[in-house]
Design an enzyme around this catalytic site. Structure first.
Site, short mmCIF file in Angstrom:
data_model
loop_
_atom_site.label_atom_id
_atom_site.label_comp_id
_atom_site.label_asym_id
_atom_site.label_seq_id
_atom_site.Cartn_x
_atom_site.Cartn_y
_atom_site.Cartn_z
N GLU A 70 -40.92 16.19 99.34
CA GLU A 70 -41.51 16.04 98.01
C GLU A 70 -41.30 14.62 97.48
O GLU A 70 -42.12 14.08 96.75
CB GLU A 70 -40.89 17.06 97.03
CG GLU A 70 -41.47 17.00 95.63
CD GLU A 70 -40.87 18.01 94.65
OE1 GLU A 70 -39.95 18.76 95.04
OE2 GLU A 70 -41.31 18.05 93.50
N LEU B 158 -40.75 27.65 63.45
CA LEU B 158 -40.01 28.48 62.49
C LEU B 158 -39.17 29.54 63.19
O LEU B 158 -38.41 30.26 62.54
CB LEU B 158 -41.00 29.21 61.57
CG LEU B 158 -41.47 28.46 60.34
CD1 LEU B 158 -42.40 29.35 59.52
CD2 LEU B 158 -40.29 28.02 59.48
N HIS C 267 -34.58 31.57 90.70
CA HIS C 267 -34.20 31.26 89.31
C HIS C 267 -33.46 32.44 88.67
O HIS C 267 -34.07 33.24 87.97
CB HIS C 267 -35.44 30.93 88.49
CG HIS C 267 -36.02 29.61 88.82
ND1 HIS C 267 -35.62 28.44 88.21
CD2 HIS C 267 -36.97 29.26 89.72
CE1 HIS C 267 -36.29 27.43 88.71
NE2 HIS C 267 -37.12 27.89 89.62
N LYS D 75 -38.58 26.08 46.95
CA LYS D 75 -39.99 25.97 46.56
C LYS D 75 -40.83 27.05 47.24
O LYS D 75 -40.83 27.17 48.46
CB LYS D 75 -40.51 24.58 46.95
CG LYS D 75 -39.90 23.48 46.09
CD LYS D 75 -40.36 23.71 44.67
CE LYS D 75 -39.93 22.67 43.70
NZ LYS D 75 -40.20 23.09 42.31
N MET E 37 -30.60 23.49 94.35
CA MET E 37 -30.20 23.85 95.72
C MET E 37 -30.71 22.79 96.69
O MET E 37 -29.99 22.35 97.59
CB MET E 37 -30.77 25.21 96.12
CG MET E 37 -30.45 25.52 97.58
SD MET E 37 -31.32 26.93 98.28
CE MET E 37 -32.26 26.14 99.56
N CYS F 198 -32.79 26.22 92.43
CA CYS F 198 -34.07 25.73 92.92
C CYS F 198 -33.96 24.26 93.34
O CYS F 198 -33.36 23.98 94.37
CB CYS F 198 -35.16 25.98 91.88
SG CYS F 198 -36.77 26.17 92.64
N GLU G 74 -31.61 32.51 86.18
CA GLU G 74 -31.49 32.43 84.71
C GLU G 74 -32.48 33.31 83.98
O GLU G 74 -32.26 33.67 82.82
CB GLU G 74 -31.63 30.97 84.25
CG GLU G 74 -33.03 30.35 84.35
CD GLU G 74 -33.34 29.71 85.69
OE1 GLU G 74 -32.75 30.12 86.71
OE2 GLU G 74 -34.21 28.82 85.75
N LYS H 279 -41.32 36.26 42.54
CA LYS H 279 -42.41 35.29 42.37
C LYS H 279 -43.28 35.24 43.63
O LYS H 279 -44.52 35.28 43.56
CB LYS H 279 -41.78 33.91 42.09
CG LYS H 279 -42.79 32.84 41.77
CD LYS H 279 -42.04 31.59 41.32
CE LYS H 279 -43.00 30.42 41.15
NZ LYS H 279 -42.27 29.17 40.95
N ARG I 277 -42.42 25.12 95.74
CA ARG I 277 -43.30 24.91 96.90
C ARG I 277 -42.50 24.57 98.15
O ARG I 277 -42.92 24.82 99.26
CB ARG I 277 -44.23 23.71 96.66
CG ARG I 277 -45.32 23.95 95.67
CD ARG I 277 -46.26 22.76 95.60
NE ARG I 277 -46.86 22.72 94.29
CZ ARG I 277 -47.86 23.52 93.91
NH1 ARG I 277 -48.37 24.39 94.74
NH2 ARG I 277 -48.35 23.45 92.69
N1 GLN Z 1 -39.83 20.80 93.20
C1 GLN Z 1 -39.21 21.79 94.00
C2 GLN Z 1 -40.23 22.65 94.72
O1 GLN Z 1 -41.37 22.67 94.36
C3 GLN Z 1 -38.29 22.67 93.17
C4 GLN Z 1 -39.00 23.50 92.17
C5 GLN Z 1 -38.08 24.05 91.11
O2 GLN Z 1 -36.96 23.61 90.95
N2 GLN Z 1 -38.57 24.99 90.31
O3 GLN Z 1 -39.88 23.37 95.63
#
Ligand code: GLN
Length: 545
Positions: A405, A15, A507, A187, A384, A381, A509, A223, A462
């Site tokens: 990774e 909501l 990050h 309603k 990059m 992140c 953002e 109401k 990581r």
């Molecule tokens: N998977 C990548 C890391 O662990 C990037 C993580 C991410 O984008 N938040 O470093």
């Protein structure tokens, strides 16, 4: 003594309780009050850090490294309430704490039960954000009234008013008043039932906020008021906003919500100052440019997975008087159909954060396209890390370059695990998390955006740029322009020969507000507007970094 507002929801989920709570916080702040925001989530995960974005949308990271619910993003975008780990509790955390106490023998032989032990723990959590300098704590209760999981939380907010005094608590219930086409009527029955469930457990709401697609008539409000046992002026309409979420606070003011809260809680508040907010809406409504930004990720179809990124793009758009058309492009679609086909005509590319191998090659391909065509690029992140992989493979000549990774034994591990991460096996709360300082190179695009060389941004990752390759990258045109203060961890890379190519390990953002856009996003959108203007031969007067 702080006053407490509890926001519950009924009838259906989704909501917009988070937005409504954030709007209330913003309105009270604009009346000169000091506000703290808090969210209680009924799920059993200790935090949302381990949940899939499909289930839960984005994980919102705080300065102190807490991985929290995305509603906290609304709180930070709408208010200046400082948030920390006391701002988000889950059932999992509450139980974990009670069980730890039980193991330590702190309950002195008692049988440990939901009431009073779990509810006491919840009440302690409710009291945490309160303090001498805090006028109002706003606590949003996740879930919907009637859910089994929500019950201990609702019981705790009921008890809480006995502890701190009824006059210090205000219960706001958000409900849905659906329009039935066949009957051509709004309603009110679902709202009556939802409030009925709340009253069964002893919570009488003071204010009802009714989400609706059509305006409520006075008769309909009367109401609802009669059946739900509230005065008619406490039935507040919140009609769907098809233009922008930033309209919500204005519409709540028009229905008298801020005044009602101030009166009911007997707060000594100043006059409402909404000038900045109205200016924001004016700018949103009257853009001079329309630009197209592609966000290439593996959760493109999920609205909430990159929530803060989409918001930050809009904020930067406001600063440049540009309406942002966000193209949500699935990274696997780029793998299938090619970047040329899916990204032709964009003014900027953003690749957000992410985990796991799926869709990586599509992201790398999209970045190649932006790099080769001179399209502004902001990598965040994983965005990059993919930029580093792409540049390694296609410019430095490191065939097969990858992150460990995705490919543990690749010949050129240009992104690899931090040493301190190598022995970690637990998945929850073990990444490099939260605000960390970074130093930017003088004259770099990043430093020009921030107009500073020392910054602090939030992290959640990581893996890292592998320093063994730094020199080779620099020699081939990708510069490291930001590092941790000791110079060891790479935080920002740039391609100086490209119109605007900046990729960051953190990050940005999470620190963007509608009236204070995040500097890198502002720089990125500025460059995208410049590119757009050059293509359409409309001069762009706003100075870009
Ligand atoms: N998977 C990548 C890391 O662990 C990037 C993580 C991410 O984008 N938040 O470093």
């Amino acid at each position: 003594m702080s006053k407490h507002i509890f926001v519950t929801g009924g009838v259906v989920s989704s909501l917009g309780k988070g937005l409504t709570s954030a709007s209330i916080g913003m309105l009270l702040e604009q009346r000169g009050l000091s506000v703290r925001m808090q969210k209680l989530d009924p799920y059993i995960n200790v935090d949302p850090g381990t949940m899939s974005p499909y289930q839960h949308g984005e994980v919102y990271v705080l300065d102190d490294g807490s991985e929290t619910d995305l509603d906290l993003g609304h709180y930070e975008r709408f208010t200046n309430s400082p948030l920390n780990r006391d701002s988000n509790y889950t059932t999992g955390q509450i139980y974990q704490s009670v069980i730890n106490k039980e193991r330590r023998g702190e309950y002195l032989g008692q049988t440990v039960q939901v009431i009073p032990h779990i509810t006491n723990e919840i009440k302690a959590a409710l009291a945490k954000p309160a303090g001498e300098d805090v006028d109002v704590v706003i606590t949003e209760i996740g879930g919907t009234v009637g859910d089994i999981e929500s019950q201990p939380f609702l019981e705790a907010i009921r008890q809480f008013s006995l502890d701190v005094g009824k006059q210090n608590c205000l219960y706001i219930h958000l409900t849905l008043v659906p329009y039935l086409k066949a009957a051509a009527e709004l309603k009110t029955k679902p709202t009556q039932h939802s409030v009925g469930r709340l009253r069964e457990i002893g919570v009488q709401p003071d204010i009802l906020i009714c989400r609706t697609e059509r305006s409520l008539t006075h008769e309909e409000c009367a109401k609802i008021a009669l059946f739900c046992n509230v005065p008619v002026e406490a039935v507040i309409e919140e009609k769907d906003k098809d233009f922008s979420v930033y309209e919500v606070p204005i519409s709540l003011v028009e229905h008298g919500l801020d005044e009602l809260i101030v009166r009911k809680l007997n707060l000594s508040a100043g006059d409402l100052d909404l000038e900045n907010w109205r200016d924001l809406l004016h700018r949103l409504r009257n853009p001079e440019y329309e630009i197209s930004i592609a966000v290439v990720g593996k959760y493109a179809e999920h609205r909430d997975a990159y929530k803060s990124i989409y918001e930050a793009l809009d904020h930067a758009g406001v600063a440049h008087r540009a309406q942002i058309r966000i193209q949500r492009v699935h990274s696997e679609a780029v793998e299938r159909e090619g970047a040329e086909r899916l990204l032709a005509g964009i003014d900027g590319l953003l690749v957000p954060g992410g985990f796991g191998e799926r869709g990586i090659e599509g992201k790398v391909e999209a970045i190649r396209f932006a790099r080769e065509r001179g399209i502004p690029y902001l990598g965040i992140c994983l965005g990059m890390q993919c930029a580093v992989i792409e540049f390694g493979r296609n410019v430095v000549g490191l065939a097969g370059a990858n992150s460990t990774e995705f490919d543990k034994d690749n010949p050129h591990p240009v992104i690899c695990l931090l040493d301190e991460q190598k022995t970690i096996t637990d998945k929850g709360g073990t990444m490099r998390l939260g605000a960390q300082p970074a130093r930017l190179a003088l004259g770099s695009k990043a430093a020009r955006c921030y107009q500073a060389e020392e910054i602090s941004e939030r992290h959640r990752h990581r893996y890292e740029f592998n320093n063994a390759y730094r020199q080779q990258y620099g020699a081939n045109g990708m510069q490291v322009t930001g590092t941790s203060p000791d110079g060891l961890l790479v935080e920002v890379v740039e391609i100086p020969d490209h119109p605007w190519f900046v990729a960051v390990q953190f990050h940005p953002e999470f620190k963007s507000q509608p009236t204070a856009p995040q500097p890198l996003f502002a720089g990125f959108i500025g460059a995208a507007v410049t590119r757009h203007s050059a293509r359409t031969e409309r001069p762009h007067e706003v100075e870009t970094q």
